[in-house]
Structure formats: C-alpha cells, structure tokens
Motif scaffolding. Structure first.
Motif, PDB file in Angstrom:
ATOM      1  N   LYS A  27       0.878  -1.172   0.000  1.00 19.03           N
ATOM      2  CA  LYS A  27       0.000   0.000   0.000  1.00 19.03           C
ATOM      3  C   LYS A  27       0.913   1.219   0.000  1.00 19.03           C
ATOM      4  O   LYS A  27       1.828   1.292   0.823  1.00 19.03           O
ATOM      5  CB  LYS A  27      -0.876  -0.039   1.268  1.00 19.03           C
ATOM      6  N   ASP A  28       0.674   2.152  -0.910  1.00 18.50           N
ATOM      7  CA  ASP A  28       1.554   3.311  -1.061  1.00 18.50           C
ATOM      8  C   ASP A  28       3.014   2.885  -1.235  1.00 18.50           C
ATOM      9  O   ASP A  28       3.926   3.529  -0.713  1.00 18.50           O
ATOM     10  CB  ASP A  28       1.403   4.269   0.121  1.00 18.50           C
ATOM     11  N   HIS A  29       3.201   1.756  -1.936  1.00 13.77           N
ATOM     12  CA  HIS A  29       4.538   1.228  -2.257  1.00 13.77           C
ATOM     13  C   HIS A  29       5.350   0.900  -1.022  1.00 13.77           C
ATOM     14  O   HIS A  29       6.570   1.045  -0.999  1.00 13.77           O
ATOM     15  CB  HIS A  29       5.298   2.212  -3.171  1.00 13.77           C
ATOM     16  N   ASN A  52      -1.347  -6.636  -3.636  1.00 13.77           N
ATOM     17  CA  ASN A  52      -0.969  -5.296  -4.095  1.00 13.77           C
ATOM     18  C   ASN A  52      -2.210  -4.403  -4.127  1.00 13.77           C
ATOM     19  O   ASN A  52      -3.089  -4.575  -4.971  1.00 13.77           O
ATOM     20  CB  ASN A  52      -0.332  -5.383  -5.482  1.00 13.77           C
ATOM     21  N   GLN A  53      -2.278  -3.448  -3.219  1.00 13.83           N
ATOM     22  CA  GLN A  53      -3.419  -2.532  -3.159  1.00 13.83           C
ATOM     23  C   GLN A  53      -3.140  -1.227  -3.890  1.00 13.83           C
ATOM     24  O   GLN A  53      -3.934  -0.298  -3.837  1.00 13.83           O
ATOM     25  CB  GLN A  53      -3.789  -2.271  -1.695  1.00 13.83           C
ATOM     26  N   ASP A  54      -1.983  -1.164  -4.521  1.00 19.74           N
ATOM     27  CA  ASP A  54      -1.645   0.032  -5.289  1.00 19.74           C
ATOM     28  C   ASP A  54      -2.135  -0.090  -6.736  1.00 19.74           C
ATOM     29  O   ASP A  54      -2.473  -1.179  -7.198  1.00 19.74           O
ATOM     30  CB  ASP A  54      -0.129   0.249  -5.276  1.00 19.74           C
ATOM     31  N   GLU A 103       3.973  -4.222  -8.980  1.00 16.93           N
ATOM     32  CA  GLU A 103       5.171  -4.310  -8.157  1.00 16.93           C
ATOM     33  C   GLU A 103       5.810  -5.663  -8.407  1.00 16.93           C
ATOM     34  O   GLU A 103       5.153  -6.573  -8.931  1.00 16.93           O
ATOM     35  CB  GLU A 103       4.813  -4.134  -6.662  1.00 16.93           C
ATOM     36  N   PRO A 141      -1.429  -4.630 -10.380  1.00 14.13           N
ATOM     37  CA  PRO A 141      -2.175  -3.664  -9.567  1.00 14.13           C
ATOM     38  C   PRO A 141      -3.487  -4.267  -9.058  1.00 14.13           C
ATOM     39  O   PRO A 141      -4.160  -4.987  -9.800  1.00 14.13           O
ATOM     40  CB  PRO A 141      -2.481  -2.527 -10.540  1.00 14.13           C
ATOM     41  N   ASN A 142      -3.821  -3.964  -7.811  1.00 16.41           N
ATOM     42  CA  ASN A 142      -5.064  -4.441  -7.206  1.00 16.41           C
ATOM     43  C   ASN A 142      -5.267  -5.943  -7.425  1.00 16.41           C
ATOM     44  O   ASN A 142      -6.364  -6.391  -7.768  1.00 16.41           O
ATOM     45  CB  ASN A 142      -6.253  -3.644  -7.740  1.00 16.41           C
ATOM     46  N   HIS A 151       9.731  -0.051  -6.786  1.00 14.71           N
ATOM     47  CA  HIS A 151       9.652   1.105  -5.876  1.00 14.71           C
ATOM     48  C   HIS A 151      10.614   0.895  -4.717  1.00 14.71           C
ATOM     49  O   HIS A 151      10.233   0.866  -3.546  1.00 14.71           O
ATOM     50  CB  HIS A 151       8.223   1.300  -5.354  1.00 14.71           C
TER      51      HIS A 151
END
Ligand SMILES: [Cu+2]
Length: 108
Positions: free
Chosen positions: A30-32, A53-55, A59, A74-75, A97
C-alpha cells in the motif's frame, strides 16, 4: 493387486499433506510500502507467501538474500513459496519502488 495400490497411495499421501501444511503468510503493498515490513517466520520451513498489491501500479516482490522474483499486478494478489531458511534476517524489496518498498524476514 488392490493391496499394492493401497500401499502406493499411502506412500504418496505425505507429499500432499506436506504441501497443504505449508504455513501461509501475507504481505500487503500500500503506497509502495510492505505491511508488515517485518515478517517473523519459522526456521527450516517452506512457507507460502501471499502478496496483495493494493496500489494502482504493478510491483515485483524480489530479494537479494534468497531466490524470489515475482510480479504482482495492480489491485491483485499472487503467492509464491519461499524457504526453508536458516535462522537470521533476510531482506526483500519491491523492485519497482525500491526507495519505499523494503522489508525483512526474521527467521527464528
Ligand atoms: Cu526484478
């Protein structure tokens, strides 16, 4: 013949049991950042690690301390098997990230 088949089945059973018994752990992005950023796991045990991954960007879960490199969209979520490890501290990061996506496994 039937008896032989039964013995063969019983001999294979531990393989399946051991796969189902691999303990599972979850990391969220979350938020990398990894949450939690420190994960305690048992030594000498293979574990199933789920990465959620909630961004809104992909990632890649990766480590320089143990073999692991897998993309999580993502998601989305993915899982991978890691270990077994000897006791110690093993770092991991998000390859896309790296300034923020850092974490450690504490193996004990
Ligand atoms: Cu990579």
């Amino acid at each position: 013949m039937k008896r032989l088949l039964l013995l063969t089945t019983l001999a294979l059973l531990p393989l399946f049991v051991s796969a189902a018994d691999d303990p599972g752990y979850t990391l969220r992005l979350k938020d990398h950042r990894y949450q939690p950023s420190v994960l305690h796991i048992p030594a000498n045990t293979r574990i199933r690690l789920e990465v959620i991954n909630q961004d809104a960007s992909p990632e890649e879960f990766e480590s320089s301390d143990f073999p692991a490199e897998k993309i999580v969209m993502p998601n989305s979520r993915m899982s991978l098997f890691i270990g077994p490890f000897k006791p110690g501290r093993y770092g991991f990061y998000g390859d896309f990230h790296q300034p923020t996506a850092q974490g450690s496994l504490i193996v004990e």
